[in-house]
Design an enzyme around this catalytic site. Structure first.
Site, short mmCIF file in Angstrom:
data_model
loop_
_atom_site.label_atom_id
_atom_site.label_comp_id
_atom_site.label_asym_id
_atom_site.label_seq_id
_atom_site.Cartn_x
_atom_site.Cartn_y
_atom_site.Cartn_z
N GLY A 283 -26.24 3.83 0.79
CA GLY A 283 -27.47 3.50 1.68
C GLY A 283 -28.52 4.48 1.34
N CYS A 284 -28.13 5.74 1.41
CA CYS A 284 -29.03 6.80 1.28
C CYS A 284 -29.53 7.01 -0.03
CB CYS A 284 -28.48 8.25 1.62
SG CYS A 284 -28.06 8.34 3.35
N THR A 285 -29.06 6.54 -1.16
CA THR A 285 -29.55 6.53 -2.56
C THR A 285 -30.56 5.26 -2.42
OG1 THR A 285 -27.58 7.40 -3.59
CG2 THR A 285 -28.83 5.94 -4.92
N ALA B 89 -33.67 6.29 -0.58
CA ALA B 89 -34.36 7.34 -1.32
C ALA B 89 -35.06 6.64 -2.51
CB ALA B 89 -33.61 8.68 -1.83
#
Length: 156
Positions: free
Chosen positions: A48-50, A53
Site C-alpha cells: 500500500g505504501c509503495t 508513493a
C-alpha cells in the site's frame, strides 16, 4: 480517538524538524512561503505504501504546477527511505520520524485495529498546508489506492 482534536483547518501547522533522505534536516520554518502536501504513511516497501508513493511520484508535476511541495513521513529510518527512493525512483522528500514526534503532533500516531487486534501505530493521513503555514485540509485515515487521485481532483 481520531485526528488530534486540537488540529483543525485554519490552525497553524505544528512545527517539525526531521532528518530527510536527500535534504538533510527539514523543518516547517524552512518551508515558509511554500504550500505543502505532508503525507504520513506507515512503512516503506509495503504494497500500500509503495502504491501511494508511486502515485505521488507519477503525479509530482501536477502538485508542483499547483505550487505544492510533497513531504512523505514515516517512522522508518533514513537508510530505509534511501532504499525505498532508489527502488521506486521517488522524486519528493522522505522524512524519518522514528520517535513519532511529528506523527503525534499531527495526531496520526494512535490506536489502530488489524485483523481484530488493537495496537498503536501510524494512521495513513494527509495534511495540505498553505503558504502561510496554516492547515488548509486534513484527510484522515485514507486508503492508499486512489488517494492521490482524490487529492488532485478535490484539492489542487
Amino acid at each position: 480517538m481520531g485526528i488530534n482534536p486540537k488540529l483543525k483547518v485554519g490552525d497553524a501547522a505544528p512545527d517539525f524538524s526531521l532528518e530527510s533522505d536527500t535534504h538533510g534536516q527539514v523543518s516547517l520554518s524552512d518551508m515558509k512561503g511554500k504550500k505543502l502536501v505532508i503525507y504520513f504513511y506507515p512503512k516503506d516497501m509495503t504494497p500500500g505504501c509503495t502504491r501511494q508513493a508511486c502515485d505521488f511520484r507519477d503525479n509530482h508535476q501536477k502538485f508542483e504546477a499547483a505550487g505544492y511541495t510533497i513531504l512523505g513521513v514515516s517512522p522508518d529510518p533514513i537508510e530505509r527511505h534511501a532504499k525505498f527512493r532508489e527502488k521506486h525512483d521517488l522524486n519528493f522528500i522522505l522524512m524519518a520520524d522514528p520517535e513519532h514526534e511529528m506523527a503525534e503532533a499531527y495526531g496520526v500516531w494512535r490506536e489502530k485495529t488489524n485483523y481484530g487486534k488493537k495496537y498503536i501505530g501510524l494512521v495513513r493521513s494527509t495534511f495540505m498546508i498553505d503558504a502561510d503555514g496554516k492547515i488548509a485540509e486534513i484527510q484522515d485515515n485514507v486508503r492508499a489506492t486512489g488517494h492521490v487521485d482524490r487529492l488532485i481532483r478535490d484539492s489542487i
